[in-house]
Enzyme design. Structure first.
Site, PDB file in Angstrom:
ATOM      1  N   ASP A 110       6.935  -9.252  14.013  1.00 14.51           N
ATOM      2  CA  ASP A 110       6.521  -7.949  14.263  1.00 14.51           C
ATOM      3  C   ASP A 110       5.630  -7.767  15.407  1.00 14.51           C
ATOM      4  O   ASP A 110       4.758  -8.371  15.536  1.00 14.51           O
ATOM      5  CB  ASP A 110       5.932  -7.440  12.994  1.00 14.51           C
ATOM      6  CG  ASP A 110       6.854  -7.306  11.677  1.00 14.51           C
ATOM      7  OD1 ASP A 110       7.829  -7.291  12.080  1.00 14.51           O
ATOM      8  OD2 ASP A 110       6.292  -7.385  10.438  1.00 14.51           O
ATOM      9  N   TYR A 317       8.769   0.890  12.416  1.00 14.19           N
ATOM     10  CA  TYR A 317       7.625  -0.192  11.904  1.00 14.19           C
ATOM     11  C   TYR A 317       6.362   0.745  11.541  1.00 14.19           C
ATOM     12  O   TYR A 317       6.237   1.742  11.932  1.00 14.19           O
ATOM     13  CB  TYR A 317       7.192  -0.925  13.215  1.00 14.19           C
ATOM     14  CG  TYR A 317       6.178  -1.897  13.018  1.00 14.19           C
ATOM     15  CD1 TYR A 317       6.674  -2.941  11.758  1.00 14.19           C
ATOM     16  CD2 TYR A 317       5.013  -2.033  13.397  1.00 14.19           C
ATOM     17  CE1 TYR A 317       5.832  -4.178  11.695  1.00 14.19           C
ATOM     18  CE2 TYR A 317       4.054  -3.082  13.013  1.00 14.19           C
ATOM     19  CZ  TYR A 317       4.417  -4.178  11.978  1.00 14.19           C
ATOM     20  OH  TYR A 317       3.441  -5.037  11.810  1.00 14.19           O
TER      21      TYR A 317
END
Length: 751
Positions: A110, A317
């Protein structure tokens, strides 16, 4: 071999499935799932392996010699060496194995501080076995084919500054938390599972909650009176109005006005207007958490679900500060995804607009876009709470492109016997964005058909006694907004801080209420070391960590500054050590008080037996032996609610990972348990009463001898004995003696 490293296994599986020309092959390497596929053939054949981590695979800690709290002074932790140790050895072993055969590595974790640090941790492990391996980084905001293909087509460099910022947070939080927690816990005498947690973000956050509770405690309500009238039109339709003096502070004055009111009212004036309700801005993390909290999801639960939706490719996200959609996002294409499915009516309505112009929030960043729906899901694809979050994200996304809502407002001015009354109404003329996003929408307040000069009948009048209310407690969503405003924590950590306060039994309920332990700790710190409880120091460190990420300053200088700050804090603590010990122990004693003993008038307190079991006992023991049982496990929280019958504080039990149990009044609970035991006994076949002590089940020759030595020579003597005192004398449990007494024919009420 090209090695791709993702943050979690599910991301590895999805990314491999997107990139592979056909279904990737799953295999196990050192007990870890790895997804392999090939691209091209012959000399151009490229083998790829994708592995998912489990978040951080290495952790930081102090050397083992610092673990003894009594022998190692808390201050020694400030400059102690920090060691790195594997958390997940299987994944570390798998990375080393794959790293040896790899000729290229791509970090695909991420894209934020934590993700960059996790990626660098994995890269460092690989480089230990393959020092010269080339590596790059891919960044994406959604795990969809379009986003992943674009990311891997445009790799970039690993951002070591960003990783350093994440690492600095780890170190600072470890040192501050460990040193302060050890110091305060030792001062309070609260060790083991009952230690008192203190932290650089946790403590200022708790201070906010305690300060709000203090405001509520010192609040003195002011009485006031309201006068309302229910009015009826000629067509027998009704509506309500209130006296223009909305709050009468003098009861006598209110009473005079009330008595004066007759049976007729005249409508003097109608004022109509229009109110424009602008559409909301895109979701960033804080906005999303706040909205999710308003529909019944805790911040930690909302983020857990959002993370799952992201890794499964349904939303973008969820950790972002951004409230402005970037130009690179094809917004029309995203809406077109929903032309079929449960949201098609809304999507098609938006697509009819000549131009799609979204709202813009105040915060614009370049790491990730605001949270948006990344792919189409059906209700049957998701669990109930997942659908709740997904629908919230979809509807918010749509609402940012919608038109404003328009309300017609109406204000009435009326006269009842020369007293002015007013009434306000509103109706929605144009739904605008509220059609897409119906959450927490205000309701229409409609009036009958009215004209100025209308005569109305007063069919009811009432004078209400009221009083001003204390400031409300913070809901979790509101608390996260305040933390953001004060610079406490980050978008990724704020919900975790609140969860930690719950798990440490510092707070309970929602809206958030502090426990007595919180008052004891915060009162002591605010008096003798206020730096720990204020946001200023934490905000400065957060700003410095941002500068590390931007490459403006080095991690070492921030860590050194942090240690100097902590040394100053310890100087404050050491100057006031005796006062801190006295203050904490006095405050924590208050935390154990349940109420007043009905037998002798002394305090009833939470106590522990020599065997470690918990019970409520009288502070006047041994002169008073009143006691009540408590559950064997779980954190005990003494609430501010009291039993009307027994005057005891209600108790809440918190067990890690389970829903809190509101036990209520411990005496009421015990009485209810006794009734249940009676019912169970009534259903059991009656046993013949023992004729002598030796006939009692469980009493052997040795125990019978001990009972005789204690003066218990008969069944009658055993029944009449004080179970608590007898237990101490013959060294058995009170429960066992009470069971013997029951078996001898004594009733539960007698015990």
């Amino acid at each position: 071999m090209h090695l791709i490293v993702t943050e979690k296994n599910i991301a590895a599986r999805r990314i491999a499935a997107i990139l592979a020309p056909k279904s990737p092959k799953k295999e196990r390497v050192s007990g870890v799932d790895v997804y392999r596929y090939e691209i091209g053939s012959g000399e151009n054949r490229q083998e790829t392996a994708v592995i998912g981590l489990s978040g951080h695979i290495v952790g930081i800690d102090f050397p083992k010699e610092y673990n003894n709290w009594q022998k190692v002074d808390a201050r020694a932790l400030i400059d102690a060496e920090i060691t790195t140790t594997p958390i997940n050895r299987k994944i570390v072993t798998a990375l080393k194995s794959l790293g040896k055969e790899a000729d290229r590595v791509t970090i695909a974790t991420d894209y934020d501080r934590e993700g960059e640090l996790i990626g660098v941790e994995a890269l460092n492990i690989i480089k230990k076995v393959n020092p010269d391996i080339p590596f790059d980084r891919v960044r994406y905001s959604a795990i969809t084919p379009k986003a992943i293909d674009a990311a891997f087509a445009n790799p970039t460099d690993v951002d070591f500054n960003l990783a350093d910022a994440g690492h600095s947070r780890q170190v600072i939080d470890l040192v501050w938390g460990a040193a302060l927690t050890r110091y305060i816990s030792l001062a309070a005498g609260r060790l083991g599972k009952m230690f008192l947690s203190v932290g650089r973000v946790q403590s200022p956050t708790l201070s906010l909650i305690v300060d709000r509770e203090k405001e509520r405690n010192i609040f003195v309500p002011t009485p006031y009176w309201e006068i309302h009238a229910e009015l009826e039109t000629a067509s027998r339709e009704t509506f309500s109005a209130q006296h223009s003096t909305r709050r009468f502070l003098d009861k006598e004055e209110a009473g005079k006005v009330f008595k004066k009111l007759g049976k007729k009212a005249e409508l003097k004036e109608i004022e109509k207007g229009t109110k424009i309700d602008q559409p909301p801005t895109p979701f960033n993390t804080t906005g999303f958490i706040s909205a999710a909290n308003s529909i019944g999801l805790s911040p930690s639960n909302a983020m857990r679900i959002a993370e799952s939706l992201y890794t499964n490719g349904y939303i973008s996200y969820p950790r972002t500060d951004n409230t402005v959609y970037p130009d690179t996002l094809d917004l029309r294409a995203l809406i077109e995804i929903f032309k079929e499915g449960p949201f098609k009516e809304y999507a098609n309505a938006l697509l009819e607009k000549a131009e799609l112009v979204p709202t813009r929030g105040k915060k614009e960043t370049t790491d990730h876009p605001p949270i948006y729906p990344a792919s189409l899901a059906k209700k049957t694809d998701l669990k109930e709470e997942e659908w709740k979050v997904y629908e919230l994200v979809v509807r918010r996304f749509f609402a940012t492109f919608a038109d404003p809502s328009t309300w017609e407002t109406m204000r009435l001015r009326l006269d009842i016997d020369e007293e002015e009354f007013r009434a306000n109404g509103a109706r929605l003329l144009e739904h605008g964005w509220r059609w897409y996003y119906p959450y927490n929408a205000p309701e229409d307040r409609l009036f009958p058909e009215l004209r100025e000069g209308d005569s109305l009948k007063v069919i009811k009048k009432e004078m209400l006694d009221k009083e001003t209310q204390p400031p409300g407690r913070y809901g979790q969503g509101r608390l996260i907004n305040i933390m953001e405003d004060l610079g406490l924590g980050t978008k990724a950590t704020r919900h975790e801080i609140i969860s930690k306060l719950y798990s440490r039994a510092y707070i309970h309920g929602n809206p958030v209420q502090p426990t007595n332990t919180s008052f004891a700790v915060m009162d002591t710190l605010e008096k003798y070391s206020p730096t720990i409880t204020k946001p200023d120091m934490t905000k400065l460190l957060e700003e410095n960590m941002d500068k590390i990420a931007e490459g403006k300053i080095k991690e070492d200088s921030v860590l050194e500054e942090s240690r100097e700050m902590l040394k100053q804090v310890f100087s404050e603590l050491d100057k006031n050590r005796d006062n801190i010990i006295e203050s904490l122990q006095a405050g924590l004693r208050e935390d154990k008080i349940i109420g007043t003993c009905s037998l002798c008038g002394n305090d009833l307190m939470i106590r522990r037996s020599k065997r470690g079991s918990r019970f409520i006992g009288c502070s006047n023991y041994p002169n008073c032996t009143f006691s009540l049982p408590l559950p064997k496990s779980g954190q005990i929280i003494v609430t501010d609610k009291s039993c009307e019958t027994h005057g005891l504080h209600h108790i809440r039990i918190i067990n890690q990972g389970k829903r809190a149990w509101d036990l209520g009044c411990p005496q009421c609970n015990f009485i209810e348990w006794q009734k249940t035991q009676q019912e169970v006994q009534a259903q059991q076949p009656k046993k013949e009463r023992p004729k002598s002590i030796k006939d009692i089940e469980g009493v052997g020759k040795a125990t019978a001898g001990k009972l005789e030595d204690a003066g218990i020579n008969s069944i009658e003597a055993l029944i009449e004995a004080d179970a608590i005192e007898l237990a101490k004398t013959i060294k058995v449990t009170v429960k066992k003696i009470k069971n013997w007494q029951v078996s001898c024919g004594n009733t539960v009420e007698d015990l």
